[in-house]
Write a protein that holds these residues in place. Sequence first.
Motif, mmCIF file in Angstrom:
data_model
loop_
_atom_site.group_PDB
_atom_site.id
_atom_site.type_symbol
_atom_site.label_atom_id
_atom_site.label_comp_id
_atom_site.label_asym_id
_atom_site.label_seq_id
_atom_site.Cartn_x
_atom_site.Cartn_y
_atom_site.Cartn_z
ATOM 1 N N GLY C 110 0.817 -1.210 0.000
ATOM 2 C CA GLY C 110 0.000 0.000 0.000
ATOM 3 C C GLY C 110 0.850 1.259 0.000
ATOM 4 O O GLY C 110 1.876 1.349 -0.672
ATOM 5 N N VAL C 111 0.410 2.217 0.798
ATOM 6 C CA VAL C 111 1.075 3.508 0.825
ATOM 7 C C VAL C 111 2.504 3.374 1.361
ATOM 8 O O VAL C 111 3.421 4.056 0.902
ATOM 9 N N ALA C 112 2.710 2.473 2.293
ATOM 10 C CA ALA C 112 4.056 2.290 2.832
ATOM 11 C C ALA C 112 5.003 1.821 1.732
ATOM 12 O O ALA C 112 6.128 2.307 1.612
ATOM 13 N N LEU C 114 4.711 2.391 -1.383
ATOM 14 C CA LEU C 114 4.919 3.521 -2.275
ATOM 15 C C LEU C 114 5.999 4.452 -1.727
ATOM 16 O O LEU C 114 6.886 4.908 -2.451
ATOM 17 N N ILE C 115 5.954 4.710 -0.441
ATOM 18 C CA ILE C 115 6.944 5.627 0.133
ATOM 19 C C ILE C 115 8.322 4.964 0.174
ATOM 20 O O ILE C 115 9.345 5.611 -0.075
#
Lengths: 293, 445, 319
Positions: C110-112, C114-115
């Motif tokens: 998820g967003v993690a 992506l970062i």
Amino acid sequence: MSLGPHLLLALLEGLVGACVLALTALGLALVFGVMRIVNVAHGEFFMLGAVIAAACAGLVGDPPWLAFGCALLVAPLAVAAVATAADWAVLRRVRYDPESTIVATIGLLYIVQQSVLVLHGPDARAVPAPFYVRLDLGWFGYNGYKLMVAGAAVTLLLAVWLGLGRTRLGLYMRATQQDREMATALGVPVRRVYATVFALGAALAAVAGVLVVPIQQAHYLMGLDPLLLSFIVVIVGGLGSLKGAVIAAFVIGVSDGFVSVLFSPTLAKILATLLVAMVLVVRPRGLFGTSEA
Amino acid sequence: MGASRGGDESTSSSSQARRISRRGALKTGLAGAAAGAGLLTVGGIPAARAAGSDRPIRIGFQVHRTGIGAVYGRWYERTANAAAAYINELGGIAGRPVELVAEDDGTDPRRGAEVVEKLATREQVDFVYGTLFSHVVIGSAPRAGELKIPYFVVSEGYHVASGKLNRYVFQPGITDVRSQITAVAGWMMGNLGKKVAMIFPDYAFGYDHRDFLSAAVEAGGGTVTARIAIPPTETAYSKYFPRIPADTEVLYHVMVGPGVLTFVREMGEHFGSRRPAVFGFVDSLEGVPMTSPGLEFLDGTYLWEAMPRQAGQYDTPHERFYRERVGVGPDGASIRDPKDVSTYSHMFGCWETLFAIKEAVEQSGYRDPTPADRKALIETLEGFHGFNEGRSHPQGPKVFDGRLHQCFGQQFVSKVNAGKLEVVHRTAIEDSRYEPAADYTKMAL
Amino acid sequence: MSTSSARIWLLHAAVLLALLLAQPLLPEYHYVNVARILVLACYAVGYNVLLGYTGLMSLGHAMFFALGMYGAGLPVYYHGVGALPALALGVAASALGAALFGLIALRTRGVAFLIVTMMFGQAFHLTLLHFNVYTLGDQGFILSETIRTLDVAGAAFDLADSRVKYNAALGVFSVCLLASLLLVRSPVGRVLVAIRENEDRTRLLGYNTYLARLLALTVSGTIAGAAGATYALLFSYVGASFASILHSIYPLLWTLLGGAGTTLGPLLGTGLMFYLEIYARDLTTAYLVVVGAVLLVLVLWAPRGILGTLRDRKARWLP
């Protein structure tokens, strides 16, 4: 320069750097904390604040403190308006879906940046500080305004912290942060909270831009670096935790003050970036809370 | 100076050029009609091409309108347009009007190569010209070489003279950074001191300064006390200054990009009045008003300039003419907007390069972008030995080294005095020469 | 199933054949542009394997593109390696890099994720700048003209020639496109789609989702690296700007525009954006605003992109 003053300077620069970092990241931390979305356009809101300060300096001219005061009023309002428009036109419609929001805010990043290019031009503009004092510390001199930026950062952080703890809006925000559905059930106007938080985060970024621009310069491409730095702070500190972000800003700011004096600054940046990535890898759930699948 | 006939007006004096010019006059009507047709194509070839040698000379202008080079790009564009307008007043190039076809490359190497492609194949220009930033030059040069289109850069990078580009790339209108450093290092050590600390950006442009200045300082019997590389994205500089040893006599700085003002201001805050002598490259302050807040500190320090920003410091009729035509006021700012300061030590290269192209076209008998004509042009240019000072070369006389595809010229050292740059020293062209490391004339065409 | 399968293969063969046969019709300018688009489309094809079929969004793919680019470019620059071995080295470097990166980064999602990709991408970009002595940093370097011939089966092709560029680009693109098609139509590909739709359920069904995602990331990074290596060899420039974060945003944009999770979407998206930018540049200085505008339009009205929308409405058989 002997070791004592050298360390003093590193400490001073580190502390001021940390305050600037915390100030820059504050809006992002707030938005992520409450809304669980990553605002990639955060750096552009910061840039907008700086550019508006430059525009005010150009329009108002002398005295610098008047232009600065105008900027401090106009910038957060204008940028909050932009953010509200973006929230209303885009984010609300994609239901704050994390990945759609990222794509949308990348789009917003380009639109804001390119609009500034058209309206403001490509120049880097210096903006005079509201006051100028060179503090002579014997071994070296220091810009007194930098200390004011640090002071303003601390004040803003305290204000946000108190606001979260003591106001109804703060209560709503914390409720939304902990459990969005439960908050809705309990009558918290979640949609309005989201719009407010997004605008507030943007306004804080703009204020940071206004405060910081006299020690930097206003330029339409200046947004990327604050964005990455804010990510670093927000992640290391634990997403959604203001206290964590503040602690992270101080650890990173102060250690950067020392590390880049003693070693290569680029190397320091590489290591810091990798460190942040590893924090996320090792403790993704811990840092992201429970909303992630 | 060898092949150049110099002179103020640079009118075409060879019989061939005159012949073309006369023919041009007969067929202006046709050429004008073709030019009016613009991009209308006949079988994939712009209609303008059909008019043969009477069509305008089309010069593709690769410009940094956006991205990190945009401030330079804006002035490059103004200078190039002024030069083209003046050339057209003089009767054009070989009797043919000049037409600039400008295209933004975003200061990005990938787009740079795409822009060269578009200018060469879609716009069907005769030459491509005007690129400044080194990474864009290096990214674009290979494609220019493959398309076999003469590519005139105005970059001041050492890439052309180093021999790593190709035979189609020339830099006839601006000196390279290595020659600039070589020229002024001697003066700096003779007048300011021999213990030098350097501050430079942590990327290729900075490394040129680091390497060539270090070599020059050591050759001159001096020592480099510190080499401080600062990342291009840095926004706070105070923490670097303690690394400058106390026994440093000269602080040498060269910074570019949006952070330069902060850099200078913080340098001033740090040292106050107890500073070493300071010598910098005006690259740090191109496009920046000397009256900007924080620049007071530079008072009494020295800057390299390629062409003095302040009017009257290099007072020649040619310089006055050039300044007026480009629209630059006495302080180096635009006549229309005093806040819009020029990049005076770089942009003259656009003016002079266009005249170098003019001379090369007229002397080589170049007519069309055919292999034979291009070969003639390149070989003619390689045979040039220099350019005389004049309206066409207002910065000063140039020596041209055909092996290196690079020109050499005089440099200036200016002292900042109450926000004005006052020339204190002018170097001779010989001061800037170094041992050549390349010979493009041996490469295949 | 078999008619649909035949239709799919026919469609891809037709697209590739059209690209092959279109050559005499393309004017010189568009000819080389299409060659560029084909190389960049490979990058997007690689990206699509991860985003479109596995549901992982990356903001660090420029790292893999650059790994391929430098993996091919540095041996050429320092040791005069030939074009084909250089291509192989570039692909190998990005494959290795992607696999190692996957071992670390796929612990997140998820967003993690992506970062993490963004942070690694940024660190890699800075590393290229920092080790300037070897990489020649931001300025980059040119691949010398002496190696710019391609020796295939005894015949020597000049890489400067537009026809060679085009056909080499088309060759690499065909391989990448067919590889991605084979992958997504294989049993593994179906597992990947299942992960995209619901990873927990897929795991409960007994699939090793970590390994499947690792495979997807490796394939994705390898294809992106092949694009980088091909770009370096065909356009003979290697530079750190190709590792910047903005260069990571492009494949995201191209894939989303053409349609994430459609095999031909990346090509369509890359080609459209390439020309859209060029025409926007004729209209305004701020031409990059079209990048932002297209992203917003996609998010709001066409989250599935062009081919994804087409598949939803008309042609459900599109892969």
